[in-house]
Design a protein around this motif. Structure first.
Motif, PDB file in Angstrom:
ATOM      1  N   ALA A 252       0.831  -1.209   0.000  1.00 39.10           N
ATOM      2  CA  ALA A 252       0.000   0.000   0.000  1.00 39.10           C
ATOM      3  C   ALA A 252       0.866   1.260   0.000  1.00 39.10           C
ATOM      4  O   ALA A 252       0.553   2.244  -0.677  1.00 39.10           O
ATOM      5  CB  ALA A 252      -0.932  -0.014   1.217  1.00 39.10           C
ATOM      6  N   GLU A 273      -8.605   2.146  -5.927  1.00 36.32           N
ATOM      7  CA  GLU A 273      -8.789   0.830  -5.319  1.00 36.32           C
ATOM      8  C   GLU A 273      -9.905   0.048  -6.011  1.00 36.32           C
ATOM      9  O   GLU A 273      -9.852  -1.191  -6.075  1.00 36.32           O
ATOM     10  CB  GLU A 273      -9.088   0.981  -3.821  1.00 36.32           C
ATOM     11  N   PRO A 311      -4.804  -2.880   3.721  1.00 37.55           N
ATOM     12  CA  PRO A 311      -5.358  -1.618   4.228  1.00 37.55           C
ATOM     13  C   PRO A 311      -5.877  -0.756   3.087  1.00 37.55           C
ATOM     14  O   PRO A 311      -5.564  -1.008   1.915  1.00 37.55           O
ATOM     15  CB  PRO A 311      -4.137  -0.963   4.885  1.00 37.55           C
ATOM     16  N   PRO A 312      -6.665   0.271   3.396  1.00 40.12           N
ATOM     17  CA  PRO A 312      -7.060   1.235   2.367  1.00 40.12           C
ATOM     18  C   PRO A 312      -5.809   1.867   1.764  1.00 40.12           C
ATOM     19  O   PRO A 312      -4.935   2.333   2.492  1.00 40.12           O
ATOM     20  CB  PRO A 312      -7.920   2.249   3.128  1.00 40.12           C
ATOM     21  N   GLN A 378      -4.559  -2.105   9.116  1.00 39.72           N
ATOM     22  CA  GLN A 378      -5.947  -2.540   8.874  1.00 39.72           C
ATOM     23  C   GLN A 378      -5.978  -3.694   7.879  1.00 39.72           C
ATOM     24  O   GLN A 378      -5.124  -3.769   6.994  1.00 39.72           O
ATOM     25  CB  GLN A 378      -6.775  -1.359   8.380  1.00 39.72           C
TER      26      GLN A 378
END
Length: 453
Positions: A252, A273, A311-312, A378
């Motif tokens: 990420a 995304e 994660p985002p 996350q």
């Protein structure tokens, strides 16, 4: 809005506000000790002048750090009961160690630091400064032990879904702890260096040109010149450790979707995304492979290997570039300042203005790095053990939203008051501004060899 998301935003807001102040006190405690030891060794009053000003900044930061830390403890119970239910056997003792070994030490001796200079023997005043400096570092140690364990848990076993300690040494010295601790301590040193440089430069430009201001400014510039390049090396080691233990976070950070070699270092991109791609990429060929593996054909993991478990991307990607960008600017400013002090014994006005502009740059870099670390973990709260969604309690979204808005309003007011108080202290500390203002170069008290001038 979803209650879990609101609870996450609320905790992030609390941590973001809280971390600003320990980031200052951790390193400032050691800077105060340096000032005190220099005064003890030389008897030069300028070092005590610097001590008296910056101990007030320390006390103000310490008070706000304590108050803002209490709210996080409440949120463990109100918003995140699953955290203590599942990993309380480990998190509870570590938090208790922080209070028992660090907080009490700081709180006990801070009063002597503030008010005891002419009321207690010199050795006791110096000793109090030592204890407070040690206490701030111990506090950071225990908090980062817990945080590192949440990222790379070790030394435990699960019984009916609850974590029980089996090896406290493995818990304390989890795989990422040494790198995370070193990275955070240096971040604190840089935050203090640029805070001191910025406020001292501001005082100097206003005509407050006492020897104590020059001493603090010199100390800050040297700290920046030493710690900013060091942080680059430690950050590289931390990145290699993250690649080994949290590859999805690294993917990420790099905005890399497909595992492969010769992965470019993206200077800019807009991660998408939904489409699982980037738009408007500007990159250095093979740069990410070289940095992360130290080989241009090194293999870098891609996000497509972690679909549903990464994660985002966008916040981690952008926050990482903010942190690195500010870090590179710190290196340039620190080295430029040190060069001018070494070669000319002075700082030109543009550089002084630059340091003023970067007074709170350490805060921005620390927050950006913190977001990379925490959002990058996350969907896990404790990697492989507990997800964030599992830890949140049965709370109403409206309740969380109302308290979140109150927190944000309060934090804006407190932050504005803190910054205003710093500059008020700086104004009151010095002589009235010279009518002709600060357009001159900084003349150091230390003599400069003629050959270098």
């Amino acid at each position: 809005m979803d209650a879990t998301l609101l609870a996450r935003i609320q905790f992030a807001a609390n941590v973001s506000f809280h971390i600003l102040f320990p980031t200052i006190t951790i390193a400032l405690g050691w800077v105060l000790l340096f000032f005190k030891l220099r005064f003890n060794a030389t008897g030069d009053e300028k070092w005590m002048g610097a001590y008296r000003f910056w101990v007030k900044v320390f006390a103000l930061s310490f008070a706000l750090g304590v108050v803002s830390g209490i709210t996080m403890s409440f949120q463990f119970g109100t918003n995140w009961p699953g955290f203590m239910e599942r990993v309380g056997n480990i998190a509870g003792p570590l938090l208790a160690y922080e209070v028992l070994t660090a907080f009490f030490l700081e709180a006990t001796f801070l009063g002597i630091m503030l008010f005891g200079f002419r009321r207690v023997p010199g050795w006791l005043h110096t000793g109090a400064t030592v204890f407070v400096a040690v206490g701030t570092t111990l506090s950071a140690f225990w908090i980062l032990v817990l945080n590192s364990w949440m990222h790379t848990p070790a030394g435990f076993e699960l019984r009916d879904g609850v974590a029980h300690a089996t090896d406290w040494w493995a818990i304390i010295f989890s795989p990422s702890m040494p790198y995370r601790l070193a990275h955070m301590l240096i971040a604190s040193a840089l935050t203090v260096a640029f805070l001191m440089a910025g406020l001292s430069a501001w005082r100097w430009l206003r005509g407050d040109r006492g020897a104590d201001v020059a001493a603090a400014l010199r100390t800050a510039v040297v700290m920046a010149a030493v710690f900013a390049p060091t942080q680059l090396l430690v950050g590289d080691l931390h990145g290699l450790n993250t690649l080994e233990h949290q590859p999805a976070k690294v993917a990420a950070m790099e905005g890399n979707w497909t595992t492969g070699s010769h992965v470019p270092l993206l200077l800019f991109a807009i991660p998408d995304e939904a489409a699982r791609t980037n738009h408007f990429e500007i990159g250095i060929p093979s740069g990410a492979s070289l940095i992360l593996t130290h080989r241009i054909d090194g293999v870098v993991p891609g996000l497509d290997d972690f679909i549903g478990k990464h994660p985002p991307v966008a916040p981690v990607f952008y926050a990482f570039r903010v942190m690195v960008g500010i870090g590179l600017l710190m290196i340039a400013m620190g080295l430029a300042g040190a060069w001018h002090l070494w070669r000319r014994g002075s700082l030109p006005r543009p550089l002084l203005i630059g340091f003023v502009a970067m007074t709170f740059s350490g805060w921005v870099a620390t927050l950006a790095g913190w977001y990379v670390t925490e959002i990058g973990r996350q969907p896990w709260l404790v990697t492989g053990v507990l997800t964030t969604a599992e830890a949140v309690g049965p709370i109403a979204a409206g309740t969380v939203l109302s308290t979140l808005l109150m927190y944000l309003a309060l934090y804006v007011v407190l932050l504005a008051a803190y910054v205003a108080t710093l500059f008020r202290l700086a104004r009151k500390a010095g002589a009235p501004p010279a009518a002709q203002g600060g357009g001159e170069a900084l003349a150091l008290a230390r003599a400069v060899p003629a050959a270098k001038a």
